[in-house]
Design an enzyme around this catalytic site. Structure first.
Site, short mmCIF file in Angstrom:
data_model
loop_
_atom_site.label_atom_id
_atom_site.label_comp_id
_atom_site.label_asym_id
_atom_site.label_seq_id
_atom_site.Cartn_x
_atom_site.Cartn_y
_atom_site.Cartn_z
N MET A 85 23.70 -35.84 -13.64
CA MET A 85 23.31 -36.81 -12.19
C MET A 85 24.68 -36.65 -11.38
O MET A 85 25.15 -37.80 -11.29
CB MET A 85 22.92 -38.13 -12.44
CG MET A 85 21.50 -38.06 -13.18
SD MET A 85 21.14 -39.53 -14.06
CE MET A 85 21.78 -39.26 -15.68
N HIS A 98 20.18 -37.12 -25.84
CA HIS A 98 20.15 -37.16 -24.34
C HIS A 98 21.56 -37.87 -23.72
O HIS A 98 21.82 -39.14 -24.04
CB HIS A 98 18.94 -38.04 -23.76
CG HIS A 98 18.64 -37.81 -22.19
ND1 HIS A 98 18.18 -36.74 -21.70
CD2 HIS A 98 19.11 -38.64 -21.54
CE1 HIS A 98 17.83 -36.99 -20.41
NE2 HIS A 98 18.78 -38.18 -20.15
N ASP A 127 23.57 -38.91 -20.61
CA ASP A 127 23.42 -38.98 -19.17
C ASP A 127 24.90 -39.11 -18.38
O ASP A 127 25.72 -39.87 -18.62
CB ASP A 127 22.93 -40.42 -18.64
CG ASP A 127 21.43 -40.57 -19.19
OD1 ASP A 127 20.76 -39.58 -18.71
OD2 ASP A 127 21.00 -41.22 -19.90
N MET A 170 27.21 -39.15 -14.93
CA MET A 170 26.95 -39.66 -13.81
C MET A 170 28.26 -39.70 -13.06
O MET A 170 29.13 -40.16 -13.65
CB MET A 170 26.29 -41.15 -13.66
CG MET A 170 24.98 -41.18 -14.44
SD MET A 170 24.50 -43.07 -14.59
CE MET A 170 22.72 -42.90 -15.42
N MET A 173 11.90 -37.63 -13.68
CA MET A 173 12.42 -39.19 -13.68
C MET A 173 11.36 -39.99 -13.50
O MET A 173 10.70 -40.08 -12.69
CB MET A 173 13.42 -39.28 -12.66
CG MET A 173 14.82 -38.64 -12.89
SD MET A 173 15.54 -38.84 -14.42
CE MET A 173 16.05 -40.66 -14.43
N HIS A 209 22.41 -34.43 -19.18
CA HIS A 209 21.54 -34.70 -17.92
C HIS A 209 22.41 -35.06 -16.81
O HIS A 209 23.07 -36.05 -16.73
CB HIS A 209 20.60 -35.90 -18.08
CG HIS A 209 19.68 -36.46 -16.87
ND1 HIS A 209 19.05 -37.56 -16.80
CD2 HIS A 209 19.58 -35.86 -15.71
CE1 HIS A 209 18.48 -37.62 -15.62
NE2 HIS A 209 18.75 -36.84 -15.03
N ASP A 230 11.72 -39.43 -18.47
CA ASP A 230 13.06 -40.14 -18.31
C ASP A 230 12.99 -41.48 -17.61
O ASP A 230 13.11 -41.35 -16.39
CB ASP A 230 14.24 -39.20 -18.35
CG ASP A 230 15.53 -39.96 -18.54
OD1 ASP A 230 15.69 -41.02 -18.90
OD2 ASP A 230 16.53 -39.28 -18.14
N SER A 237 18.63 -41.66 -25.45
CA SER A 237 19.80 -41.49 -24.53
C SER A 237 20.77 -42.68 -24.83
O SER A 237 20.79 -43.63 -24.74
CB SER A 237 19.27 -42.02 -23.00
OG SER A 237 20.17 -42.44 -22.13
#
Ligand code: DX5
Ligand code: ZN
Length: 217
Positions: free
Chosen positions: A67, A32, A34, A36, A136, A65, A174, A7
């Site tokens: 979020m 990966h 992330d 956000m 998660m 991913h 994760d 990640s």
């Protein structure tokens, strides 16, 4: 075969190109990313520009991913930016089936993430349509948190469903994944390990971080 998905959240962003190339050379299977928004999770990270930049640096598959609130509004821009796998959260995707269908219709892989407190059964009506389930093992928002062991039975339950229904679906964990926590997750049934701290903050470098994770997988 267990896949390793570093990640990028814990990478040194002043040397992003070096970091991406280093994990690729060290045998990472996918990257990966992330995303956000400071609303769905209490942190703001990166958007499609970073996906595009990373895509120009590597041949590895990229997973985004998401979020973020209203993920359905953003799946197209992330696919256009070069994400091969789009992961949305079950908790905030009202029309999950439609979103999954739309991702797959565009030739990309669709994944669904579950927060630690979300039970496995919410996937009953959708898992047959999925390319990936992400469990998660921390509350999303930050890297460097402790692995929540109580998610292990949920991983096992989802693995059993995948086996029983004879479907092809990756199962990924994760959060807080390291040499100590990876073995239990693999035993419970995951085939992809996401790791930020254990790879990018390894004192002996990313290649060693990946090697150690593989050795414990
Ligand atoms: C957390 C992110 C994770 C995070 C993992 O919200 O979804 O991907 O980067 O970080 P580590 O491996 O340090 O727990
Ligand atoms: Zn993540």
């Amino acid at each position: 075969m267990i896949q390793i998905a570093p990640s990028i959240l814990s990478a040194d962003f002043t040397r992003l190109a070096d970091e991406v190339r280093a994990v690729e050379q060290a045998g990472a299977d996918r990257i990966h990313i992330d995303v956000m928004d400071g609303r769905f999770v209490p942190n703001i990270s990166m958007g499609p520009f970073i996906v595009e930049a990373i895509n120009s640096l590597t041949e590895l598959p990229l997973e985004a991913h998401l979020m973020i609130e209203e993920p359905d509004r953003y799946i197209n821009v992330f696919m256009e930016a070069g994400a091969d796998v789009i992961i949305v959260h079950q908790e905030n995707t009202t029309h999950l089936h439609r979103v999954v269908q739309s991702i797959r219709e565009q030739g990309k892989q669709a994944g669904v993430a579950l927060n630690p407190a979300t039970p496995a059964h919410v996937l009953d009506g959708i898992i047959d349509e999925l390319d990936l389930v992400l469990v998660m093992s921390v509350n999303p928002g930050f890297s460097g948190q402790r692995f929540i062991e109580s998610v292990l039975p949920k991983i096992r339950e989802i693995r059993d469903t995948i086996t029983d229904r004879e479907i092809t679906c990756d199962l990924e964990v994760d959060g807080g994944v390291n040499a100590d926590t990876a073995p239990a997750a693999v035993t419970a049934g995951v085939n992809i390990l996401v790791a930020a701290t254990a790879v990018f903050k390894h004192p002996d470098g990313v290649a060693e971080g990946i090697r150690i994770l593989r050795g414990h997988a």
